[in-house]
Design a protein around this motif. Structure first.
Motif, PDB file in Angstrom:
ATOM      1  N   GLN A 188      31.572  17.275  29.487  1.00  0.00           N
ATOM      2  CA  GLN A 188      31.219  16.482  28.305  1.00  0.00           C
ATOM      3  C   GLN A 188      29.741  16.130  28.236  1.00  0.00           C
ATOM      4  O   GLN A 188      29.151  16.070  27.153  1.00  0.00           O
ATOM      5  N   SER A 189      29.119  15.902  29.391  1.00  0.00           N
ATOM      6  CA  SER A 189      27.697  15.534  29.387  1.00  0.00           C
ATOM      7  C   SER A 189      26.785  16.725  29.121  1.00  0.00           C
ATOM      8  O   SER A 189      25.581  16.553  28.891  1.00  0.00           O
ATOM      9  N   VAL A 190      27.343  17.932  29.147  1.00  0.00           N
ATOM     10  CA  VAL A 190      26.544  19.140  28.933  1.00  0.00           C
ATOM     11  C   VAL A 190      26.264  19.371  27.456  1.00  0.00           C
ATOM     12  O   VAL A 190      25.232  19.932  27.089  1.00  0.00           O
ATOM     13  N   TRP A 191      27.185  18.928  26.599  1.00  0.00           N
ATOM     14  CA  TRP A 191      27.076  19.247  25.175  1.00  0.00           C
ATOM     15  C   TRP A 191      25.897  18.523  24.521  1.00  0.00           C
ATOM     16  O   TRP A 191      25.505  17.440  24.954  1.00  0.00           O
ATOM     17  N   PRO A 192      25.342  19.085  23.448  1.00  0.00           N
ATOM     18  CA  PRO A 192      24.244  18.433  22.715  1.00  0.00           C
ATOM     19  C   PRO A 192      24.661  17.062  22.184  1.00  0.00           C
ATOM     20  O   PRO A 192      25.849  16.785  21.967  1.00  0.00           O
ATOM     21  N   ASP A 193      23.698  16.228  21.957  1.00  0.00           N
ATOM     22  CA  ASP A 193      23.941  14.866  21.483  1.00  0.00           C
ATOM     23  C   ASP A 193      24.180  14.879  19.968  1.00  0.00           C
ATOM     24  O   ASP A 193      23.296  14.565  19.168  1.00  0.00           O
ATOM     25  N   ARG A 194      25.379  15.267  19.598  1.00  0.00           N
ATOM     26  CA  ARG A 194      25.799  15.275  18.201  1.00  0.00           C
ATOM     27  C   ARG A 194      27.073  14.454  18.086  1.00  0.00           C
ATOM     28  O   ARG A 194      27.886  14.422  19.008  1.00  0.00           O
ATOM     29  N   THR A 195      27.260  13.825  16.954  1.00  0.00           N
ATOM     30  CA  THR A 195      28.443  13.000  16.757  1.00  0.00           C
ATOM     31  C   THR A 195      29.311  13.571  15.638  1.00  0.00           C
ATOM     32  O   THR A 195      28.836  14.311  14.774  1.00  0.00           O
ATOM     33  N   LEU A 196      30.555  13.225  15.681  1.00  0.00           N
ATOM     34  CA  LEU A 196      31.496  13.671  14.659  1.00  0.00           C
ATOM     35  C   LEU A 196      31.061  13.174  13.285  1.00  0.00           C
ATOM     36  O   LEU A 196      30.701  12.006  13.135  1.00  0.00           O
ATOM     37  N   GLU A 197      31.072  14.054  12.294  1.00  0.00           N
ATOM     38  CA  GLU A 197      30.794  13.649  10.914  1.00  0.00           C
ATOM     39  C   GLU A 197      32.136  13.279  10.296  1.00  0.00           C
ATOM     40  O   GLU A 197      32.914  14.147   9.911  1.00  0.00           O
ATOM     41  N   PRO A 198      32.455  11.985  10.220  1.00  0.00           N
ATOM     42  CA  PRO A 198      33.815  11.565   9.885  1.00  0.00           C
ATOM     43  C   PRO A 198      34.228  11.850   8.449  1.00  0.00           C
ATOM     44  O   PRO A 198      35.393  12.160   8.199  1.00  0.00           O
ATOM     45  N   ASN A 199      33.310  11.737   7.505  1.00  0.00           N
ATOM     46  CA  ASN A 199      33.691  11.910   6.106  1.00  0.00           C
ATOM     47  C   ASN A 199      34.160  13.334   5.822  1.00  0.00           C
ATOM     48  O   ASN A 199      35.208  13.555   5.198  1.00  0.00           O
ATOM     49  N   ARG A 200      33.387  14.315   6.257  1.00  0.00           N
ATOM     50  CA  ARG A 200      33.772  15.708   6.034  1.00  0.00           C
ATOM     51  C   ARG A 200      35.009  16.088   6.846  1.00  0.00           C
ATOM     52  O   ARG A 200      35.898  16.787   6.352  1.00  0.00           O
ATOM     53  N   THR A 201      35.075  15.640   8.093  1.00  0.00           N
ATOM     54  CA  THR A 201      36.221  15.976   8.935  1.00  0.00           C
ATOM     55  C   THR A 201      37.505  15.404   8.350  1.00  0.00           C
ATOM     56  O   THR A 201      38.542  16.082   8.294  1.00  0.00           O
ATOM     57  N   ALA A 202      37.452  14.167   7.876  1.00  0.00           N
ATOM     58  CA  ALA A 202      38.623  13.563   7.252  1.00  0.00           C
ATOM     59  C   ALA A 202      38.969  14.257   5.941  1.00  0.00           C
ATOM     60  O   ALA A 202      40.150  14.483   5.634  1.00  0.00           O
ATOM     61  N   ALA A 203      37.946  14.609   5.164  1.00  0.00           N
ATOM     62  CA  ALA A 203      38.191  15.257   3.865  1.00  0.00           C
ATOM     63  C   ALA A 203      38.860  16.617   4.052  1.00  0.00           C
ATOM     64  O   ALA A 203      39.794  16.960   3.314  1.00  0.00           O
ATOM     65  N   LEU A 204      38.396  17.393   5.021  1.00  0.00           N
ATOM     66  CA  LEU A 204      39.011  18.698   5.264  1.00  0.00           C
ATOM     67  C   LEU A 204      40.464  18.533   5.702  1.00  0.00           C
ATOM     68  O   LEU A 204      41.353  19.247   5.229  1.00  0.00           O
ATOM     69  N   THR A 205      40.713  17.583   6.578  1.00  0.00           N
ATOM     70  CA  THR A 205      42.078  17.352   7.051  1.00  0.00           C
ATOM     71  C   THR A 205      42.988  16.926   5.903  1.00  0.00           C
ATOM     72  O   THR A 205      44.134  17.368   5.812  1.00  0.00           O
ATOM     73  N   ARG A 206      42.486  16.093   5.012  1.00  0.00           N
ATOM     74  CA  ARG A 206      43.297  15.666   3.860  1.00  0.00           C
ATOM     75  C   ARG A 206      43.618  16.840   2.945  1.00  0.00           C
ATOM     76  O   ARG A 206      44.702  16.891   2.348  1.00  0.00           O
ATOM     77  N   LEU A 207      42.699  17.780   2.807  1.00  0.00           N
ATOM     78  CA  LEU A 207      42.981  18.974   2.002  1.00  0.00           C
ATOM     79  C   LEU A 207      44.153  19.748   2.592  1.00  0.00           C
ATOM     80  O   LEU A 207      45.033  20.222   1.862  1.00  0.00           O
TER      81      LEU A 207
END
Length: 246
Positions: A182-201
Motif C-alpha cells: 500500500q505504501s508503494v502506490w502514488p499519493d492519489r485519493t479516490l474520486e468519490p463523485n465519479r466512482t459513485a456515479a459510475l456505480t449508480r449507473l
C-alpha cells in the motif's frame, strides 16, 4: 525434468492468457523458441480478434476514450473479452459519464478470455463466461480528477479501507490485504463523485444483475440497492475495483 518444466510453462501460459500454452507448444518444434513463441502468439492473438466475436465474445478497446482497458497488458494477455451485451453496458456507462462528468475516462480491468465458458480467469473466482467485468476506481490528486490514471499499475490491490473491517481471517481465501504494497502506490485519493456515479449507473441498468463493492466503501459513497452485493469472505476484496455481471 525438462519435460516437466515445459509442461508447467504451458500450464502457466494457458491459465494466464488461455492461448499462450498453445503458442509455446508450437514453439517447442523449432530451434529459436522465444522468437517462434512470439510469432505464434501474435498469430493466435490476431485470430482471436477475428473469431471470438463469431463465438459470442467481443474485445473491449485497448486505447481511446471514453472507455478503454486500464493497461494494454490486459489486451496482450487476452483478458479483455466479454459478451456483446456486457460490452454495450460498459460503453453506455462510459458515454454517460462523459455527459454528467465531462472529461471522464472509464477504465476496465479483467473481463474474460476469448473462448470457452467455464475456464477460470485466475485469480478470480468467476469471470469464466464473458458476463463479468471489473472497473477501476476514478482517482484525484491535488489538482482534481486525474483522467485515465489509477493508483496501482494494474488497477487492482490499491485498497481504500485499510485494515480488515468486514471479515475475520479464514483459510483458503483470496481476500489478500497486501499491506506491504500500500505504501508503494502514488499519493492519489479516490474520486468519490465519479466512482459513485459510475456505480449508480450500473445499479440502475436493467442488464446488470449484481454489483460487488465492499460494504463499508459502498456506505461511504452513499450507495444502496438490491443489486449491490458483498462477494463473501473468501473472494477478493472489492475496495480496489467495481465488479459487475449480467
Amino acid at each position: 525434468m525438462r519435460i516437466a518444466l515445459h509442461a508447467l510453462l504451458i500450464l502457466a501460459l494457458t491459465l494466464l492468457t488461455q492461448l499462450g500454452g498453445i503458442a509455446w507448444l508450437l514453439a517447442l518444434r523449432f530451434r529459436h523458441r522465444l522468437l517462434t513463441f512470439g510469432l505464434a502468439y501474435a498469430i493466435l492473438w490476431s485470430l482471436a480478434l477475428l473469431i471470438a466475436p463469431v463465438m459470442g465474445r467481443t474485445p473491449l478497446p485497448c486505447f481511446g476514450e471514453p472507455l478503454r482497458m486500464q493497461s494494454p497488458a490486459y489486451c496482450v494477455l487476452m483478458r479483455n473479452y466479454v459478451s456483446p451485451e456486457l460490452a454495450a453496458v460498459a460503453r453506455d456507462a462510459a458515454t454517460q459519464m462523459t455527459v454528467t462528468h465531462p472529461g471522464t475516462v472509464t477504465l476496465a480491468l479483467d473481463g474474460g478470455f476469448p473462448f470457452l465458458d467455464g475456464m477460470p480467469l485466475l485469480p478470480h473466482l468467476s469471470h469464466s463466461d464473458g458476463k463479468k467485468l471489473d472497473f477501476a476506481f476514478y482517482y484525484q490528486g491535488d489538482g482534481g480528477y486525474l483522467p485515465g490514471q489509477t493508483r496501482s499499475p494494474i488497477g487492482y490491490w490499491a485498497f481504500e479501507l485499510g485494515d480488515e473491517t468486514t471479515c475475520r481471517p479464514v483459510w483458503l481465501t483470496g481476500r489478500w490485504n497486501l499491506r506491504w504494497l500500500q505504501s508503494v502506490w502514488p499519493d492519489r485519493t479516490l474520486e468519490p463523485n465519479r466512482t459513485a456515479a459510475l456505480t449508480r449507473l450500473f445499479l440502475a441498468d436493467a442488464r446488470v444483475s449484481k454489483v460487488f463493492l465492499e460494504p463499508p466503501l459502498a456506505t461511504q459513497l452513499g450507495l444502496v440497492g438490491s443489486k449491490l452485493r458483498f462477494q463473501g469472505c473468501r473472494g477478493a476484496r472489492h475496495d480496489d475495483h467495481i465488479h459487475i455481471q449480467l
